[in-house]
Design a protein around this motif. Structure first.
Motif, PDB file in Angstrom:
ATOM      1  N   GLY A 198       0.820  -1.213   0.000  1.00 38.21           N
ATOM      2  CA  GLY A 198       0.000   0.000   0.000  1.00 38.21           C
ATOM      3  C   GLY A 198       0.847   1.253   0.000  1.00 38.21           C
ATOM      4  N   PHE A 199       1.926   1.224   0.753  1.00 30.52           N
ATOM      5  CA  PHE A 199       2.853   2.356   0.812  1.00 30.52           C
ATOM      6  C   PHE A 199       3.451   2.626  -0.568  1.00 30.52           C
ATOM      7  N   ALA A 200       3.796   1.551  -1.282  1.00 30.06           N
ATOM      8  CA  ALA A 200       4.362   1.708  -2.631  1.00 30.06           C
ATOM      9  C   ALA A 200       3.365   2.355  -3.581  1.00 30.06           C
TER      10      ALA A 200
ATOM     11  N   LYS B 289      -1.755  10.096   3.880  1.00 31.03           N
ATOM     12  CA  LYS B 289      -0.481   9.550   3.378  1.00 31.03           C
ATOM     13  C   LYS B 289       0.254   8.701   4.412  1.00 31.03           C
ATOM     14  N   ASN B 290      -0.354   8.471   5.579  1.00 27.68           N
ATOM     15  CA  ASN B 290       0.274   7.675   6.628  1.00 27.68           C
ATOM     16  C   ASN B 290      -0.507   6.385   6.848  1.00 27.68           C
ATOM     17  N   ILE B 291       0.221   5.303   7.070  1.00 32.39           N
ATOM     18  CA  ILE B 291      -0.422   4.019   7.334  1.00 32.39           C
ATOM     19  C   ILE B 291      -1.051   4.047   8.722  1.00 32.39           C
ATOM     20  N   PHE B 292      -2.336   3.721   8.773  1.00 35.05           N
ATOM     21  CA  PHE B 292      -3.030   3.606  10.058  1.00 35.05           C
ATOM     22  C   PHE B 292      -2.846   2.179  10.551  1.00 35.05           C
TER      23      PHE B 292
ATOM     24  N   VAL C   8       9.036  -3.671  -3.174  1.00 31.88           N
ATOM     25  CA  VAL C   8       9.310  -2.263  -3.480  1.00 31.88           C
ATOM     26  C   VAL C   8       8.919  -1.381  -2.295  1.00 31.88           C
ATOM     27  N   GLY C   9       7.742  -1.632  -1.730  1.00 30.24           N
ATOM     28  CA  GLY C   9       7.300  -0.854  -0.578  1.00 30.24           C
ATOM     29  C   GLY C   9       8.210  -1.000   0.622  1.00 30.24           C
ATOM     30  N   ALA C  10       8.730  -2.208   0.827  1.00 30.00           N
ATOM     31  CA  ALA C  10       9.675  -2.436   1.931  1.00 30.00           C
ATOM     32  C   ALA C  10      10.952  -1.631   1.713  1.00 30.00           C
ATOM     33  N   ALA C  11      11.434  -1.606   0.474  1.00 31.11           N
ATOM     34  CA  ALA C  11      12.649  -0.843   0.157  1.00 31.11           C
ATOM     35  C   ALA C  11      12.412   0.659   0.314  1.00 31.11           C
ATOM     36  N   LEU C  12      11.224   1.117  -0.039  1.00 27.22           N
ATOM     37  CA  LEU C  12      10.912   2.545   0.031  1.00 27.22           C
ATOM     38  C   LEU C  12      10.942   3.089   1.459  1.00 27.22           C
ATOM     39  N   GLN C  13      10.814   2.216   2.452  1.00 25.10           N
ATOM     40  CA  GLN C  13      10.930   2.672   3.839  1.00 25.10           C
ATOM     41  C   GLN C  13      12.290   3.319   4.071  1.00 25.10           C
ATOM     42  N   HIS C  14      13.331   2.744   3.475  1.00 23.60           N
ATOM     43  CA  HIS C  14      14.682   3.308   3.611  1.00 23.60           C
ATOM     44  C   HIS C  14      14.808   4.610   2.827  1.00 23.60           C
ATOM     45  N   VAL C  15      14.195   4.660   1.654  1.00 21.53           N
ATOM     46  CA  VAL C  15      14.242   5.883   0.850  1.00 21.53           C
ATOM     47  C   VAL C  15      13.572   7.028   1.595  1.00 21.53           C
TER      48      VAL C  15
END
Length: 374
Positions: free
Chosen positions: A194-196, A224-227, A360-367
């Protein structure tokens, strides 16, 4: 009365971060346009750009056409930093490399059944290192490794509080860190996907992401924030009851969404190959056609329930969701018939990431962390 004064160092950091985020979301732009849009003085912008350039975070891409004076330099952010994302499932490990813009550079998926053992985590570490070697990326340019799991995590994302799809309850990010020489972050798999979906989507603030993988999950994104919910369990749509005393779910309850709308319902008819299922469906083959009609009858109930609950866009993702583009008009028509307030189903969308959205979403946490700390 206490007066909180912001130091000059903090002001510079705030300005630097604002300039970098501005550049991150745009095509190459001039110093003058940055100053004008952000309402900063030219010397402030110039000094901050110099610092960002010294850190190799921005680059000059050329010159704009002259409007009568000296040609302005075209400036943009430097995307040459990378993050790794892992999608850990019961039977596979998906691995992706993305650059700082979120672009998918390379991906692989390896059959590697999950086992809660040191040998497994060491093997994952080897897969990551081999993948990085194949990508020929300098280790200094890797921000970290994001690890997505089909599990409910602790509030600090360090521990696994609940996991039935994989046997990892009580597990920790440290199990992976021992064999991966980069900063590691855990994510719930559906939250990562979902974040991605909302990355770089400035016009969308609220959305419900329905993940139709081999287990059904989801993500609720507000502002834009995960609940995450009070117990980090929000978005567990797979365990909503839609058929009283229905089929038995892997969780032990009866009639769960997961029993009726997981991707396995479809792919089990084609030896686990979801692409083959949709290929046969296009040809109107049996039993695929009958399975699909039953699948849709349950899916539209879930979608309508989510719309009634959250009153925002719903995105279909996961293995099954990735194939929904050609059926979206049919789905919108079906959900509109169940809706008490709306005459169309235009709120329903299909995921933009068809491949490895979770990783991709997991990687974007670092970005995201990197960008916020410029």
């Amino acid at each position: 009365m206490t007066i909180n004064r912001v130091s000059s160092i903090e002001v510079r950091k705030i300005n630097r971060n604002a300039i970098y985020k501005f550049l991150y979301k745009r095509d190459p732009i001039s110093i003058q346009e940055i100053a004008q849009t952000l309402n900063m003085s030219l010397p402030t912008v110039t000094q901050n750009l110099k610092e960002l350039q010294e850190r190799d975070l921005i680059i000059e891409t050329g010159l704009f056409e002259s409007t009568g004076g000296r040609k302005a330099k075209a400036i943009t952010f430097n995307s040459h930093k990378y993050a790794i994302g892992l999608d850990i499932t019961r039977n596979h490990v998906g691995i992706v490399l993305i650059d700082l813009s979120g672009k998918l550079i390379k991906n692989v998926r390896k059959q590697y059944p999950f086992v809660n053992s040191k040998e497994y985590f060491a093997g994952v570490g080897n897969l990551v290192q081999q993948f990085i070697n194949d990508c020929t990326i300098e280790s200094s340019k890797i921000l970290g490794v994001g690890i997505a799991l089909p599990a409910i995590l602790s509030a600090d994302k360090q521990m696994v509080n609940y996991a039935t799809v994989i046997d990892f309850k009580g597990g920790s990010v440290k199990d992976f860190c021992e064999f991966i020489p980069y900063p590691c972050i855990l994510s719930n798999d559906a939250n990562a996907a979902g974040f991605a979906e909302l990355w770089n989507e400035d016009d969308i603030q609220n959305v419900v992401y329905l993940s139709l993988n081999n287990s059904v999950g989801g993500s609720i994104i507000i502002g834009k924030n995960i609940f995450s919910g009070q117990n980090q369990r929000s978005g567990e749509f797979g365990h909503m009851t839609i058929v009283q005393n229905g089929r038995t779910c892997y969780c032990g309850q009866k009639g769960c969404v997961d029993v009726y709308c997981s991707a396995k319902i479809l792919s089990d008819s084609t030896n686990g190959n979801i692409a083959e299922f949709f290929k046969l469906l296009r040809s109107n083959n049996e039993p695929q056609r009958t399975l699909w009609e039953e699948y849709l009858s349950h899916l539209v109930i879930i979608i309508n329930n989510l719309r009634m609950l959250y009153d925002c866009n719903v995105i279909l993702g996961g293995y099954a969701g990735a194939y929904m583009d050609e059926y979206i008009d049919q789905l919108r028509e079906l959900v509109s018939k169940r809706n008490s307030f709306e005459v169309d189903g235009s709120y329903l969308h299909v995921c933009k990431y068809k491949l490895e959205a979770t990783a991709v979403g997991a990687a974007l946490q670092h970005v995201e962390t990197f960008i916020n700390n410029i």
